[in-house]
Motif scaffolding. Structure first.
Motif, short mmCIF file in Angstrom:
data_model
loop_
_atom_site.label_atom_id
_atom_site.label_comp_id
_atom_site.label_asym_id
_atom_site.label_seq_id
_atom_site.Cartn_x
_atom_site.Cartn_y
_atom_site.Cartn_z
N VAL A 82 0.95 -1.04 0.23
CA VAL A 82 0.11 -0.16 0.13
C VAL A 82 1.13 1.62 0.03
N GLY A 83 0.52 2.09 -0.59
CA GLY A 83 1.42 3.68 -1.47
C GLY A 83 0.39 4.78 -0.57
N LEU A 84 0.39 5.23 0.17
CA LEU A 84 0.46 6.45 0.93
C LEU A 84 1.05 7.93 0.39
N LEU A 85 0.21 8.64 -0.84
CA LEU A 85 1.06 9.11 -2.02
C LEU A 85 0.80 10.59 -1.22
N VAL A 86 1.81 11.31 -0.45
CA VAL A 86 2.15 12.49 -0.20
C VAL A 86 2.45 13.75 -0.91
N TYR A 87 2.14 15.11 -0.75
CA TYR A 87 2.50 16.22 -1.43
C TYR A 87 2.50 17.26 -0.86
N ALA A 88 3.24 18.34 -1.04
CA ALA A 88 3.09 19.25 -0.20
C ALA A 88 2.31 19.75 -0.01
N VAL A 117 2.52 -4.16 3.46
CA VAL A 117 3.51 -3.40 3.72
C VAL A 117 3.04 -2.18 3.08
N PHE A 118 3.32 -1.24 4.42
CA PHE A 118 3.03 0.20 3.75
C PHE A 118 3.65 1.15 3.52
N ARG A 119 3.77 1.92 2.79
CA ARG A 119 4.59 2.57 2.63
C ARG A 119 4.55 4.76 2.25
N LEU A 120 5.08 5.25 2.72
CA LEU A 120 5.12 6.46 2.72
C LEU A 120 6.12 7.04 1.41
N VAL A 121 5.00 7.75 0.76
CA VAL A 121 5.96 7.89 -0.81
C VAL A 121 5.10 9.46 -1.60
N SER A 122 6.16 9.85 -2.05
CA SER A 122 6.04 11.53 -3.17
C SER A 122 7.07 11.30 -4.07
N GLY A 148 12.03 11.68 0.54
CA GLY A 148 12.39 13.30 0.76
C GLY A 148 11.43 13.64 1.85
N PRO A 149 12.23 14.04 2.61
CA PRO A 149 11.58 15.37 3.36
C PRO A 149 10.01 15.56 2.20
N VAL A 150 8.91 15.80 3.10
CA VAL A 150 6.87 16.62 2.59
C VAL A 150 6.71 17.06 3.87
N MET A 151 6.68 17.90 3.78
CA MET A 151 6.08 19.03 4.64
C MET A 151 4.12 19.24 4.21
N THR A 152 3.80 18.83 5.79
CA THR A 152 2.43 18.88 5.92
C THR A 152 1.68 20.06 5.95
N SER A 153 0.92 20.58 5.69
CA SER A 153 0.11 22.26 6.40
C SER A 153 0.35 22.50 7.95
N THR A 169 9.81 10.53 2.78
CA THR A 169 8.78 9.67 2.31
C THR A 169 9.72 9.15 1.73
N GLU A 170 9.39 8.07 0.62
CA GLU A 170 10.49 7.04 -0.49
C GLU A 170 9.78 7.52 -1.36
N ARG A 171 10.63 7.04 -2.49
CA ARG A 171 10.63 7.15 -4.13
C ARG A 171 9.45 6.98 -5.00
N LEU A 172 8.36 7.46 -5.64
CA LEU A 172 7.16 7.15 -5.10
C LEU A 172 7.22 5.94 -6.61
N GLY A 173 8.03 6.15 -7.51
CA GLY A 173 8.49 5.48 -8.68
C GLY A 173 9.02 4.37 -8.78
N ASP A 174 9.75 4.05 -7.05
CA ASP A 174 10.68 2.52 -6.74
C ASP A 174 9.79 1.51 -6.38
N PHE A 175 8.38 1.59 -6.08
CA PHE A 175 7.83 0.08 -6.10
C PHE A 175 6.60 0.11 -6.81
N ALA A 176 6.12 -0.78 -7.07
CA ALA A 176 4.48 -1.31 -7.68
C ALA A 176 3.85 -1.00 -6.42
N TYR A 177 2.71 -0.79 -6.26
CA TYR A 177 1.97 -0.65 -5.54
C TYR A 177 0.04 -1.61 -6.02
#
Length: 315
Positions: free
Chosen positions: A4-10, A36-41, A45-50, A57-65
């Motif tokens: 499972v990938g949780l995709l986050v952005y700035a 397997v849970f992965r926090l990805v962007s 690297g670091p991603v700022m929350t609101s 985070t890990e890089r989005l393209g490095d895994f299959a989800y």
């Protein structure tokens, strides 16, 4: 094993991270690495929350989800075009693509919701419909499933969506155990309204809240002013006055709203006949319930029931 990938952005809303606990406790209860849970962007690297703290985070393209979930933000801001381009390919690469809250805006911008049923936070629903008229928005739903696309309402509804994923993958009992551990409802129902009559009544005093709680827990019983006043430990006259001052409506009207809400939930989560639902929620007969539904929704119970049956399309 499901990735499972949780995709986050700035500036994403950190409350979306709560879905991680659903998958964590699924692993604990099953005694295996079910997820397997992965926090990805996009870049990792670091991603700022609101809330102005960052998460790594890990890089989005490095895994299959197996399941890719897009987090939401407070202001419906879109991520870079390059990330939208990635998401356009996601349904061909993942079994499920999901969004939490305003993450549905991201999926819509990527074209993944065209012609599909979806939901998002009620506050943004009207703007969403204007911007994405091709989406069949069910704005009053906790979560909606249309094929491989899953969307949820507010941030906390992401937990409902995650529990539904667990139920789909590993069955009702596993989802129920996880929900108990997290102290949440195992199933609020994908079709359940985003609003709660108890929240909207907004009682200010403990006494009125006690009466409302008693009403909710005894909907099938008589709930006269005298009964509610006794639960609030006030005289009937005092209770009626205080109740109206705090809620802006009469006790009878409030009880009807609670019964309508309970009846609607039963329609959305069970297959009970209308007569049974009317009896279990205190209306007594279907005609009284029909009149209450017409006042609340402008539609009879049968129409609500038909709509609810199609709200969660593929769960």
């Amino acid at each position: 094993m499901h990735t499972v990938g949780l995709l986050v952005y700035a500036n994403f809303q950190a409350m979306g991270l709560a879905v991680a606990s659903v998958f964590e406790y699924t692993n604990r209860f099953r005694g295996e690495q079910a997820y397997v849970f992965r926090l990805v962007s996009e870049e990792g690297g670091p991603v700022m929350t609101s809330q102005h703290f960052s998460v790594n985070t890990e890089r989005l393209g490095d895994f299959a989800y197996d399941t890719l979930i897009v987090a939401g933000d407070n202001d419906c801001q879109l991520p870079p075009d390059s990330l939208l381009d990635y998401l356009r390919q996601a349904p061909g690469q993942s079994r499920r693509v999901a969004a939490i809250c305003t993450g549905a805006v991201v999926l819509a911008a990527a074209g993944l919701l065209d012609g599909k049923h979806a939901t998002t936070h009620w506050f943004h629903a009207q703007a969403f419909k204007q911007q994405y008229p091709g989406v069949l928005l069910d704005e009053d739903r906790i979560f909606v499933v249309d094929g491989q696309i899953w969307t949820s309402a507010g941030m906390t509804a992401g937990v409902d969506l995650a529990l539904a994923i667990v139920e789909k993958d590993f069955g009702l009992e596993t989802a129920r155990m996880v929900a108990r551990k997290l102290v949440v409802h195992q199933r609020r129902g994908g079709g359940q309204s985003q609003f709660s009559a108890l929240l909207e009544l907004d009682a200010k005093s403990d006494r009125v809240q006690m009466a409302l709680t008693h009403a909710r827990e005894h909907l099938a019983s008589e709930l006269s002013v005298e009964v509610l006043a006794q639960a609030a430990r006030l005289s009937p006259r005092q209770f009626s006055r205080v109740f109206r001052e705090e809620t802006g409506q009469s006790p009878a009207k409030a009880v009807e709203r609670l019964r309508v809400e309970a009846a609607r939930l039963m329609m959305e989560t069970t297959r009970h006949p209308i007569e049974v639902i009317a009896r279990e929620t205190g209306f007594g007969d279907r005609e009284r319930m029909r009149q209450a539904f017409l006042r609340a929704f402008g539609q009879p119970p049968q129409a609500i029931q038909r709509t609810s049956a199609g709200a969660v399309l593929a769960l």
